[in-house]
Every structure is written in structure tokens, then in C-alpha cells.
Design a protein around this motif. Structure first.
Motif, mmCIF file in Angstrom:
data_model
loop_
_atom_site.group_PDB
_atom_site.id
_atom_site.type_symbol
_atom_site.label_atom_id
_atom_site.label_comp_id
_atom_site.label_asym_id
_atom_site.label_seq_id
_atom_site.Cartn_x
_atom_site.Cartn_y
_atom_site.Cartn_z
ATOM 1 N N UNK A 91 -88.625 -55.971 40.217
ATOM 2 C CA UNK A 91 -88.721 -57.242 38.531
ATOM 3 C C UNK A 91 -89.223 -58.138 38.963
ATOM 4 N N UNK A 92 -89.814 -59.780 38.649
ATOM 5 C CA UNK A 92 -89.014 -60.543 39.256
ATOM 6 C C UNK A 92 -88.264 -61.372 38.113
ATOM 7 N N UNK B 44 -79.880 -61.677 45.817
ATOM 8 C CA UNK B 44 -79.217 -61.890 44.999
ATOM 9 C C UNK B 44 -80.102 -60.487 43.815
ATOM 10 N N UNK B 45 -81.047 -59.790 44.340
ATOM 11 C CA UNK B 45 -81.311 -59.522 43.284
ATOM 12 C C UNK B 45 -81.575 -57.677 43.804
ATOM 13 N N UNK B 46 -81.103 -57.711 45.048
ATOM 14 C CA UNK B 46 -80.698 -56.230 45.477
ATOM 15 C C UNK B 46 -79.484 -55.088 44.888
ATOM 16 N N UNK B 47 -80.184 -54.422 44.292
ATOM 17 C CA UNK B 47 -79.695 -53.039 43.357
ATOM 18 C C UNK B 47 -78.249 -53.025 44.187
ATOM 19 N N UNK B 48 -77.406 -52.695 43.016
ATOM 20 C CA UNK B 48 -76.250 -52.837 44.302
ATOM 21 C C UNK B 48 -75.724 -51.131 43.935
#
Length: 167
Positions: free
Chosen positions: A5-6, A163-167
Motif C-alpha cells: 500500500x502506498x 520505512x515500509x518494510x513489514x516487521x
């Protein structure tokens, strides 16, 4: 493959980061291949543009001292403002429309260079017409804008992904 998702906030932060770092790269490049002669750089394009809208030369030529050298503070504010603005625009645009990148941010950099150095700034009388600019200026500015956008793209891509990497 799952499409991420953006994330608008991450795209802006990534663009600002890319804009600052790529602005440093562009300044470094201009030390290797200066775009203008010393005479034409006495009042550089950012200073000239500000003076055209009424900012006094005493402000546009204001300097600060670092390591015993006088540095053009107002020019740097304009330089990094421009770099960051267009890097943020690219960061958002490229993430919303990745297919439009065409495989390279170089085209965006060349487009910005053409729009400003060949069309807008000459039309405003800020710089000479493109045909009247020295070839050395075209070479420096053209390559510099490609390096600037490659850097902005690479840095903003790395920041956005982190910043958008899934943890």
C-alpha cells in the motif's frame, strides 16, 4: 506478489532525505565540472532569480564563514530547496506510478534540467538563452542533473523501503 500500500508520509520523508543527499552530490559535481565561468557565477542563477523578484543583492549575496571560507548561504538554501522539492515530487510520483519511471530517474533529471535551464530561466531572463550558454555549462548541468536524480531515486528508494518494510 503482494503489492504494498502506498505510504504518503514515507514517500515524503524518503524524498526529503533523497533531496538533501542528492543536493550534496550535485554541489560536489559542480566542483568537479563547474557549470559557469567565474564571471557568470558572480551572481548565480538562484541569486539572480531572487533579485528579479525584488530580493536585494545584500541578502542574495549574504555569506557565512566556515573553515575560513565565505560560502553563499542564500544560494545553498535555494539549491537544497529546489533539490528537495523535486525529489519529493519524484518520490511520490514514482511510487504512485512506478511504470512511468521508464527504468530510470535520469529522464526526470534531464526533464527538470531542460524545463529550467533551457525554457523557464531563459524566458525569465535569469540565464541566457540555451543557444547562448557555453557547451561546458550544458555538459555540467546535464550530467549533474542525471547524477542528482539517480542519487535522489536510490536514496529515497532505500529510505522508503526501510520505512515500509513489514516487521
Amino acid at each position: 506478489m503482494v503489492k504494498k500500500q502506498f505510504n504518503h508520509r514515507a514517500a515524503v520523508i524518503a524524498g526529503v532525505t533523497g533531496g538533501i543527499i542528492s543536493g550534496l552530490v550535485k554541489l560536489g559535481w559542480e566542483n568537479v565540472l563547474p557549470p559557469r565561468t567565474p564571471e557568470r557565477d558572480q551572481t548565480n542563477p538562484p541569486q539572480q532569480l531572487l533579485q528579479q523578484i525584488g530580493v536585494p543583492a545584500s541578502l542574495t549575496h549574504a555569506t557565512y564563514t566556515y573553515s575560513g571560507q565565505q560560502l553563499p548561504g542564500v544560494s545553498y538554501v535555494m539549491h537544497f530547496g529546489f533539490s528537495t522539492t523535486f525529489a519529493v515530487a519524484y518520490s511520490i510520483w514514482a511510487r504512485k506510478h512506478p511504470q512511468a519511471k521508464g527504468g530510470s530517474s535520469a529522464l526526470y533529471g534531464l526533464g527538470v534540467w531542460t524545463a529550467f535551464h533551457h525554457i523557464l530561466l531563459p524566458a525569465l531572463g535569469t540565464v541566457p538563452a540555451a543557444k547562448d550558454q557555453p557547451m561546458a555549462e550544458h555538459v555540467s548541468e546535464g550530467i549533474g542533473h542525471v547524477l542528482w536524480m539517480w542519487t535522489a531515486d536510490w536514496v529515497s528508494e532505500a529510505v522508503y523501503d526501510r520505512m515500509t518494510r513489514s516487521k
